[in-house]
Design a protein around this motif. Structure first.
Motif, mmCIF file in Angstrom:
data_model
loop_
_atom_site.group_PDB
_atom_site.id
_atom_site.type_symbol
_atom_site.label_atom_id
_atom_site.label_comp_id
_atom_site.label_asym_id
_atom_site.label_seq_id
_atom_site.Cartn_x
_atom_site.Cartn_y
_atom_site.Cartn_z
ATOM 1 N N PHE A 168 -34.775 -47.246 21.015
ATOM 2 C CA PHE A 168 -34.680 -45.791 20.925
ATOM 3 C C PHE A 168 -34.370 -45.214 21.139
ATOM 4 O O PHE A 168 -33.560 -44.664 22.812
ATOM 5 C CB PHE A 168 -35.853 -44.682 20.636
ATOM 6 C CG PHE A 168 -35.885 -45.188 19.296
ATOM 7 C CD1 PHE A 168 -35.886 -44.424 18.529
ATOM 8 C CD2 PHE A 168 -37.549 -46.491 18.341
ATOM 9 C CE1 PHE A 168 -36.455 -44.607 16.713
ATOM 10 C CE2 PHE A 168 -37.295 -46.099 17.647
ATOM 11 C CZ PHE A 168 -37.755 -45.078 17.041
ATOM 12 N N ASN A 196 -32.725 -52.202 12.680
ATOM 13 C CA ASN A 196 -31.911 -50.629 13.185
ATOM 14 C C ASN A 196 -30.381 -51.270 14.766
ATOM 15 O O ASN A 196 -30.341 -50.106 14.988
ATOM 16 C CB ASN A 196 -32.434 -49.313 13.248
ATOM 17 C CG ASN A 196 -32.490 -48.081 12.267
ATOM 18 O OD1 ASN A 196 -33.449 -48.514 11.264
ATOM 19 N ND2 ASN A 196 -31.326 -47.558 11.733
ATOM 20 N N MET A 230 -33.454 -49.658 17.242
ATOM 21 C CA MET A 230 -33.446 -48.463 16.845
ATOM 22 C C MET A 230 -31.789 -48.352 18.987
ATOM 23 O O MET A 230 -31.997 -47.454 19.811
ATOM 24 C CB MET A 230 -33.780 -47.247 17.392
ATOM 25 C CG MET A 230 -34.076 -47.032 15.564
ATOM 26 S SD MET A 230 -33.785 -47.135 14.848
ATOM 27 C CE MET A 230 -33.195 -45.263 15.198
ATOM 28 N N LYS A 264 -40.793 -45.469 13.068
ATOM 29 C CA LYS A 264 -40.769 -44.773 14.327
ATOM 30 C C LYS A 264 -41.887 -43.957 14.415
ATOM 31 O O LYS A 264 -42.328 -43.704 15.530
ATOM 32 C CB LYS A 264 -39.289 -43.654 13.448
ATOM 33 C CG LYS A 264 -38.370 -43.690 13.069
ATOM 34 C CD LYS A 264 -37.401 -42.747 12.457
ATOM 35 C CE LYS A 264 -36.254 -44.029 11.693
ATOM 36 N NZ LYS A 264 -35.355 -43.140 11.401
#
Length: 294
Positions: free
Chosen positions: A98, A146, A122, A287
């Motif tokens: 992230f 991702n 991410m 997530k």
């Protein structure tokens, strides 16, 4: 006598404190400084004071005088991971999930023999996956969903004998599943949602006896689903929808009694094994888990 005892205790305490906070090797510290610069450390949410002991830096875990953890989850890292990460030869956990990391992964990342958890999900990391994973025998978790990875899943991924989680969802991976996957007998989670993987699945899924979750949805798989999948008694989470499978009939003999979610393009099987829940992807759950696990 009392004063002597007190002085001895103070000396012992100071010695122990020094050992606990002993500086890491210079090459490890220098790599962390290079990493900070390459990922624009002045813009991080939780910044490092480079004049202080690296053991006090956010996300840096030190044990026995070496960096064993680098956990900078959701910390606004940009730029690229610099080459030379093999300097952190004692690293066990790397979590950079992230963030906004770009570029390709340094090749020496995959030479870290003690690494057990690699989480890069991410981000905007590009390039292809390495062919050689032979030095990563300790790795149990490989999560890179991702991102912008391209190319095929390399056959060498079957060398990661202790792998329990493989999540490469939402990339641009193509080609067929490597047959070497069936060697990952400790695998519990196989998540490949939303790539461009195609062709018939030649992997004997029945050999993955510990598999609890298999997410193959929204690819271009075709042909018959391997019959061995029906023998997996630990399956809890199955998503197969959005492919071109010719037949899922082998799943009529599904042996698992633990299914919580089952999604496919076969409405009969959905009714047979479904839970009545709204269709969802493993990405959503991941997530949520990441927010708790950091």
């Amino acid at each position: 006598m009392k004063n002597v005892i007190n002085f001895t205790c103070i000396v012992l305490f100071m010695t122990c404190s020094y050992l606990v906070n002993a500086q890491i090797p210079e090459k490890e510290k220098q790599y962390l400084i290079d990493f900070n610069k390459s990922t624009v450390g002045e813009q991080w949410q939780r910044k490092w004071d480079l004049k202080s002991d690296p053991a006090t830096w956010h996300g840096v875990e030190v044990a026995n005088g070496h960096v064993v953890g680098l956990k900078l989850y959701r910390n606004n890292l940009t730029g690229a991971i610099p080459n030379g990460i093999s300097a952190l030869s004692h690293l066990k956990s790397l979590n950079l999930a992230f963030n906004v990391i770009e570029g390709e992964l340094p090749k020496d990342l995959f030479s870290l023999q003690k690494l057990s958890s690699l989480r890069l999900e991410m981000n905007k990391i590009s390039g292809t996956l390495p062919q050689d994973f032979s030095k990563m025998a300790a790795l149990e978790e490989l999560s890179m969903f991702n991102n912008l990875f391209q190319g095929e899943i390399p056959d060498g991924i079957g060398e990661i004998s202790n792998l329990k989680t493989l999540n490469l969802s939402s990339n641009y991976l193509e080609g067929s599943l490597p047959k070497s996957l069936e060697k990952l007998e400790k695998l519990e989670r196989l998540e490949l949602f939303g790539n461009k993987l195609a062709g018939a699945i030649e992997v004997d899924l029945g050999r993955l006896v510990n598999l609890r979750e298999i997410i193959l949805s929204y690819n271009k798989f075709e042909g018959d689903l391997p019959s061995g999948m029906a023998t997996l008694s630990n399956l809890e989470f199955v998503q197969l929808q959005g492919n071109d499978f010719r037949s899922l009939n082998s799943l009529l003999r599904m042996q698992s009694t633990k299914l919580a979610v089952f999604d496919s393009d076969d409405e009969f099987l959905n009714l047979k094994f479904g839970t009545g829940e709204i269709n969802r992807t493993r990405i959503v759950d991941t997530k949520y888990e990441d927010a708790k696990r950091n």
